[in-house]
Design a protein around this motif. Structure first.
Motif, mmCIF file in Angstrom:
data_model
loop_
_atom_site.group_PDB
_atom_site.id
_atom_site.type_symbol
_atom_site.label_atom_id
_atom_site.label_comp_id
_atom_site.label_asym_id
_atom_site.label_seq_id
_atom_site.Cartn_x
_atom_site.Cartn_y
_atom_site.Cartn_z
ATOM 1 N N GLN A 52 -18.925 66.079 130.438
ATOM 2 C CA GLN A 52 -19.468 66.972 129.404
ATOM 3 C C GLN A 52 -20.975 67.122 129.499
ATOM 4 O O GLN A 52 -21.538 68.030 128.892
ATOM 5 C CB GLN A 52 -19.089 66.467 128.007
ATOM 6 C CG GLN A 52 -17.596 66.579 127.725
ATOM 7 C CD GLN A 52 -17.289 66.141 126.309
ATOM 8 O OE1 GLN A 52 -17.141 64.962 126.047
ATOM 9 N NE2 GLN A 52 -17.198 67.094 125.410
ATOM 10 N N CYS A 100 -13.870 69.206 119.869
ATOM 11 C CA CYS A 100 -14.506 68.801 121.121
ATOM 12 C C CYS A 100 -15.890 69.438 121.195
ATOM 13 O O CYS A 100 -16.046 70.624 120.895
ATOM 14 C CB CYS A 100 -13.648 69.254 122.299
ATOM 15 S SG CYS A 100 -14.321 68.788 123.900
ATOM 16 N N LEU A 101 -16.874 68.638 121.591
ATOM 17 C CA LEU A 101 -18.242 69.147 121.693
ATOM 18 C C LEU A 101 -18.344 70.272 122.720
ATOM 19 O O LEU A 101 -19.275 71.076 122.660
ATOM 20 C CB LEU A 101 -19.207 68.010 122.067
ATOM 21 C CG LEU A 101 -19.279 66.841 121.074
ATOM 22 C CD1 LEU A 101 -20.206 65.761 121.608
ATOM 23 C CD2 LEU A 101 -19.716 67.313 119.700
ATOM 24 N N HIS A 142 -8.453 61.340 124.268
ATOM 25 C CA HIS A 142 -9.211 62.592 124.390
ATOM 26 C C HIS A 142 -10.265 62.462 125.493
ATOM 27 O O HIS A 142 -10.387 63.341 126.359
ATOM 28 C CB HIS A 142 -9.860 62.912 123.039
ATOM 29 C CG HIS A 142 -10.708 64.150 123.035
ATOM 30 N ND1 HIS A 142 -10.385 65.264 122.306
ATOM 31 C CD2 HIS A 142 -11.879 64.437 123.666
ATOM 32 C CE1 HIS A 142 -11.322 66.191 122.503
ATOM 33 N NE2 HIS A 142 -12.242 65.708 123.319
ATOM 34 N N HIS A 146 -10.768 64.011 129.567
ATOM 35 C CA HIS A 146 -11.949 64.687 130.131
ATOM 36 C C HIS A 146 -12.209 64.260 131.570
ATOM 37 O O HIS A 146 -12.616 65.086 132.392
ATOM 38 C CB HIS A 146 -13.197 64.384 129.287
ATOM 39 C CG HIS A 146 -13.405 65.331 128.141
ATOM 40 N ND1 HIS A 146 -13.487 66.689 128.294
ATOM 41 C CD2 HIS A 146 -13.565 65.097 126.818
ATOM 42 C CE1 HIS A 146 -13.687 67.261 127.109
ATOM 43 N NE2 HIS A 146 -13.735 66.317 126.193
HETATM 44 ZN ZN ZN Z 1 -13.942 66.568 124.157
#
Ligand code: ZN
Length: 172
Positions: A52, A100-101, A142, A146
């Motif tokens: 991310q 989610c960011l 979660h 990713h």
């Molecule tokens: Zn996320």
């Protein structure tokens, strides 16, 4: 420490399978963990994975804390997990709300195993085995997704389980 830019859905890095971290104690990894902690706190997240912040490495942070939907979520200090593995999962699953960011503005009801056992290296390079249940288990799954290039909307059973963040907040 710096606040990193968060990759948004559509960025190819979110769809890569992350590679293993060679040395958890390497200065570059320690600096990345510090930046991820700051970036997560700034965005008010309960977890963040290295892809991310544009680093396709097998590393994420889990930081469970109580919230409106999970008032009984255990308080868990932000924990960096390096080269994590899932050792076992419970047969039973439960649907719960996730955001989610990397996918701002959406919340979805996502089925997850209620309990699981995991192994990872901490930021000191020590191997750890832990069991998680409920909200921390959900955050772990979660974040683990990713590093496989999976995001929560891939896991929902129906698009009817997706709502806007605005409506989600209104329903609290
Ligand atoms: Zn996320």
């Amino acid at each position: 420490m710096i606040i990193k830019q968060i990759a948004q859905l559509g960025q190819p890095v979110l769809r890569e399978v992350a590679r293993k971290v060679d040395d958890p104690r390497a200065p570059v990894i320690q600096a990345l963990i510090d930046d991820m902690l700051m970036t997560m706190a700034d965005a008010d997240g309960v977890g963040i994975a290295a892809p991310q912040v544009y680093e396709p490495l097998s590393l994420f942070i889990v930081a469970s804390r109580p919230g409106p939907r999970y008032p009984y979520a255990s308080q868990m200090g932000p924990t960096a997990m390096i080269n994590p593995e899932i050792l076992w999962v419970s047969d039973d699953t439960v649907k719960g709300w996730e955001g989610c960011l990397s996918i701002p503005g959406l919340r979805g009801l996502v089925p997850r195993h209620t309990r699981l056992g995991v192994r990872y290296f901490d930021r000191q390079g020590e191997v750890r085995e832990e069991e998680y249940a409920d909200f921390p288990a959900r955050v772990f799954q979660h974040e683990f997704d990713h590093i496989q290039g999976i995001v929560f909307i891939d896991r929902i059973e129906s698009t009817r389980d997706l709502v806007t963040e605005k409506e989600y907040m209104r329903s609290l």
